[in-house]
Write an enzyme that holds these catalytic residues in place. Structure first.
Site, PDB file in Angstrom:
ATOM      1  CD  GLN A 220      31.344   5.051  19.506  1.00 17.25           C
ATOM      2  OE1 GLN A 220      31.922   5.862  20.600  1.00 17.25           O
ATOM      3  NE2 GLN A 220      30.347   5.556  18.865  1.00 17.25           N
TER       4      GLN A 220
ATOM      5  CG  ASP B  52      29.639   9.691  12.650  1.00 16.38           C
ATOM      6  OD1 ASP B  52      28.995  10.600  13.259  1.00 16.38           O
ATOM      7  OD2 ASP B  52      30.463   9.209  13.248  1.00 16.38           O
TER       8      ASP B  52
ATOM      9  CE1 TYR C  54      38.890  13.439  14.091  1.00 22.08           C
ATOM     10  CE2 TYR C  54      36.525  12.674  14.066  1.00 22.08           C
ATOM     11  CZ  TYR C  54      37.563  13.717  14.438  1.00 22.08           C
ATOM     12  OH  TYR C  54      37.026  14.546  14.956  1.00 22.08           O
TER      13      TYR C  54
ATOM     14  CD  GLU D 224      43.862   5.073  12.310  1.00 22.41           C
ATOM     15  OE1 GLU D 224      44.295   4.212  11.444  1.00 22.41           O
ATOM     16  OE2 GLU D 224      42.802   5.428  12.391  1.00 22.41           O
TER      17      GLU D 224
ATOM     18  CD  GLU E 283      30.481  14.568  12.903  1.00 28.26           C
ATOM     19  OE1 GLU E 283      30.110  15.319  13.928  1.00 28.26           O
ATOM     20  OE2 GLU E 283      30.874  13.478  12.662  1.00 28.26           O
TER      21      GLU E 283
ATOM     22  CG  HIS F  67      23.063  14.263  17.086  1.00 28.94           C
ATOM     23  ND1 HIS F  67      23.197  15.071  15.888  1.00 28.94           N
ATOM     24  CD2 HIS F  67      23.917  13.199  17.332  1.00 28.94           C
ATOM     25  CE1 HIS F  67      24.688  14.245  15.414  1.00 28.94           C
ATOM     26  NE2 HIS F  67      24.992  13.287  16.365  1.00 28.94           N
ATOM     27  CG  ASP F  68      27.135  15.119  18.574  1.00 32.66           C
ATOM     28  OD1 ASP F  68      26.714  14.243  19.183  1.00 32.66           O
ATOM     29  OD2 ASP F  68      27.580  15.007  17.260  1.00 32.66           O
TER      30      ASP F  68
HETATM   31  C1  GLC Z   1      29.644  12.017  15.447  1.00 37.17           C
HETATM   32  C2  GLC Z   1      28.397  11.956  15.910  1.00 37.17           C
HETATM   33  C3  GLC Z   1      28.270  11.901  17.718  1.00 37.17           C
HETATM   34  C4  GLC Z   1      29.024  10.647  17.543  1.00 37.17           C
HETATM   35  C5  GLC Z   1      30.077  10.612  17.033  1.00 37.17           C
HETATM   36  C6  GLC Z   1      31.025   8.968  16.817  1.00 37.17           C
HETATM   37  O1  GLC Z   1      30.599  13.180  15.881  1.00 37.17           O
HETATM   38  O2  GLC Z   1      27.664  13.363  15.728  1.00 37.17           O
HETATM   39  O3  GLC Z   1      27.052  11.861  17.718  1.00 37.17           O
HETATM   40  O4  GLC Z   1      29.166  10.365  19.113  1.00 37.17           O
HETATM   41  O5  GLC Z   1      30.269  10.860  15.725  1.00 37.17           O
HETATM   42  O6  GLC Z   1      30.231   8.054  16.230  1.00 37.17           O
END
Ligand code: GLC
Length: 531
Positions: free
Chosen positions: A169, A201, A205, A208, A243, A308-309
């Site tokens: 990613q 999401d 971050y 930087e 988030e 979901h995490d």
């Molecule tokens: C967020 C999502 C998580 C994902 C991460 C990277 O924290 O909730 O499921 O893995 O971002 O996208």
């Protein structure tokens, strides 16, 4: 659906699309499956659903690794299915927000493929490249169980690329104006389709800077404000939900002056609810709520018990984390990164009293609550499955084969021990004494009382640390909440001003409060205070 502040007192519901309902028998949940279940969501009292990523993806991070921002993965259906789902949801009085993953793409995204093909590619600058892996040393690693560095070496072009999550990613370079513009276009595409907003999401971050921890930087806020103003200009009434897994004082800037995010998850209160239940004392909850700064009038927190995490323990001290692991994740395989990969009901020993009490807290705190799919029936988890998959198993609709989720073999194992035969929607939906019905009642009373949509929360001193007692008040509506966190009956002193008769919202009966009140183990009361 004209009230632009609708999110301030709404009940949200998070859906893993793949796991919710399979409409075509291919074993994967899909958008049409959700459409089939809108009556169910409406019956529960849901105002808005958040659907997890539906974009084409190689699925190294369950869709949070996006290979194409402008399409729906075939497994989930088509753009037309999404349009139809939105239309039908709106007919049910339900809005839909979706994930907008700004920070990174999949390494299979054409931008990254081009970027890594050649140092002179016009897309090189879409990502963050460096000759050395010594830059940005102060940025923490998030997926600590898998990644050892935020830099990964690219053999072909002889440089490292930057990533805050899995190496698959790569982070987009938000210092590049082209990237900034691309992501506005992505937002525009889905908003034009009719989506009601985004759960944005991993926003801390985006940017930087050397010498910082590369989180929450001013330049990141600048961009997010641009995104907001773009939405306000063209799509009023749609929302941005933030988030940012941070302490409240660090989330506060994401609301700006009411010109950045409409909503932000309240991460730190979540583990403290579990702490309070285990210790039988409310002080950790009270402490973090006192530490939560006021937010602008047009903003709202979003509170949750699970998602979901993994149940994240990033927002607690190292000692508290250790304690939480010992209490709630005794087996090492229940732990993941800085958290616990288990679901709500098994965490609370499937104890109906604790499960209701936790929800009583969730639904009475300031902020709009969000339910993770399946938690409203007390669904379990499957820790045999890797990563966070154990909390993303097929929804348990009934006791037929595959839990009524699919006509065919589901994409994932179910919860073990054929749990679905005992715990499923069909078995609970029409039973007034089911867990589902308790949650549904809480939602109903919450929505009937403006007090819950406001921001005020006043703790009441009753001389007993085991009972969380507070007043919620808004627009002349006042509710007194009592939550007994302990496994024993507890007596509280009732302050003089509350020593009268109040309406108990759950029984519909008057309750006369005198100077003392005893609550049964894990009992909760919501009392409407009449003026
Ligand atoms: C967020 C999502 C998580 C994902 C991460 C990277 O924290 O909730 O499921 O893995 O971002 O996208």
């Amino acid at each position: 659906m004209t009230n632009n502040l609708w999110y301030k007192n709404a009940v949200f519901y998070e859906i893993s699309v793949r796991a919710f309902k399979d409409s075509n028998g291919d074993g994967h949940g899909d958008l049409r499956g959700i459409a089939e279940k809108l009556d169910y969501l409406q019956a529960l009292g849901v105002d808005c659903i958040w659907i997890m990523p539906i974009y084409p993806s190689p699925l190294k991070d369950d869709g949070y690794d996006i290979a194409d921002y402008y399409a729906v993965d075939k497994a989930f259906g088509s753009l037309d299915d999404l349009k139809e789902l939105i239309r039908s949801a709106h007919e049910h009085g339900i809005r839909i927000v979706m994930d907008l993953v700004l920070n990174h793409t999949s390494d299979e995204h054409p931008w990254f493929q081009a970027s890594r093909s050649d140092r002179n590619s016009p897309y090189r600058d879409y990502y963050v490249w460096s000759d050395t892996d010594k830059k940005y040393k102060d940025a923490r690693i998030i997926f600590v169980d898998t990644e050892h560095s935020n830099w990964t070496w690219d053999e072909k072009t002889g440089q490292y690329y930057w990533h805050r999550f899995y190496a698959s990613q790569p982070d987009l370079n938000f210092d590049n104006p082209k990237v900034q513009e691309e992501m506005l276009q992505v937002a525009r595409f889905w908003l034009d389709l009719g989506i009601d907003g985004f759960r944005a999401d991993a926003v801390p971050y985006l940017i930087e800077r050397e010498g910082s921890n590369c989180e929450n930087l001013p330049e990141t806020h600048d961009y997010l404000k641009k995104l907001r103003s773009f939405m306000d200009q063209h799509y009023s009434g749609r929302i941005l939900l933030c988030e940012a897994n941070q302490y409240p004082e660090d989330v506060r800037p994401y609301f700006g002056d009411g010109d950045e995010f409409h909503m932000g998850f309240h991460f730190p209160i979540m583990p403290r609810i579990y702490m309070a239940l285990k210790k039988g004392r409310f002080e950790d909850m009270a402490e973090i709520m006192h530490r939560t700064p006021p937010i602008p009038e047009n903003c709202q927190w979003c509170t949750f018990l699970r998602n979901h995490d993994e149940l994240t323990l990033e927002m607690v001290t190292p000692e508290e984390r250790q304690w939480m692991w010992e209490q709630y994740a005794p087996e090492p395989r229940m732990r993941l990164n800085m958290g616990i990969r288990r679901r709500f009901a098994p965490l609370l020993d499937n104890d109906r009293r604790k499960m209701e009490l936790a929800n009583s807290i969730l639904f009475t705190l300031p902020g709009s609550p969000i339910i993770y799919y399946g938690d409203e029936i007390g669904m379990g988890d499957n820790i045999d499955l890797p990563d966070r998959n154990g909390v993303r198993t097929p929804m348990q609709w009934d006791n037929s084969p595959n839990a009524g989720f699919s006509k065919n073999t589901p994409f994932s194992d179910l919860v073990k021990g054929a749990e679905y035969e005992r715990i499923n929607v069909a078995g609970q939906i029409n039973k007034p004494d089911s867990f589902f019905s308790s949650v549904k009642r809480m939602i109903k009373y919450r929505k009937a009382h403006p007090a819950f949509g406001g921001s005020s929360m006043e703790w009441v001193d009753t001389g007993n640390q085991a009972v969380a007692v507070y007043v919620r008040e808004h627009d002349g509506d006042t509710v007194l909440i009592l939550n007994n966190l302990s496994a024993s009956a507890e007596t509280v002193n009732i302050p003089v001003k509350f020593q009268k008769s109040h309406l108990d919202l759950f029984t519909g009966q008057k309750l006369n409060l005198t100077d003392k009140l005893t609550l049964q183990p894990y009992a909760y009361l919501w009392l409407h205070i009449q003026k």
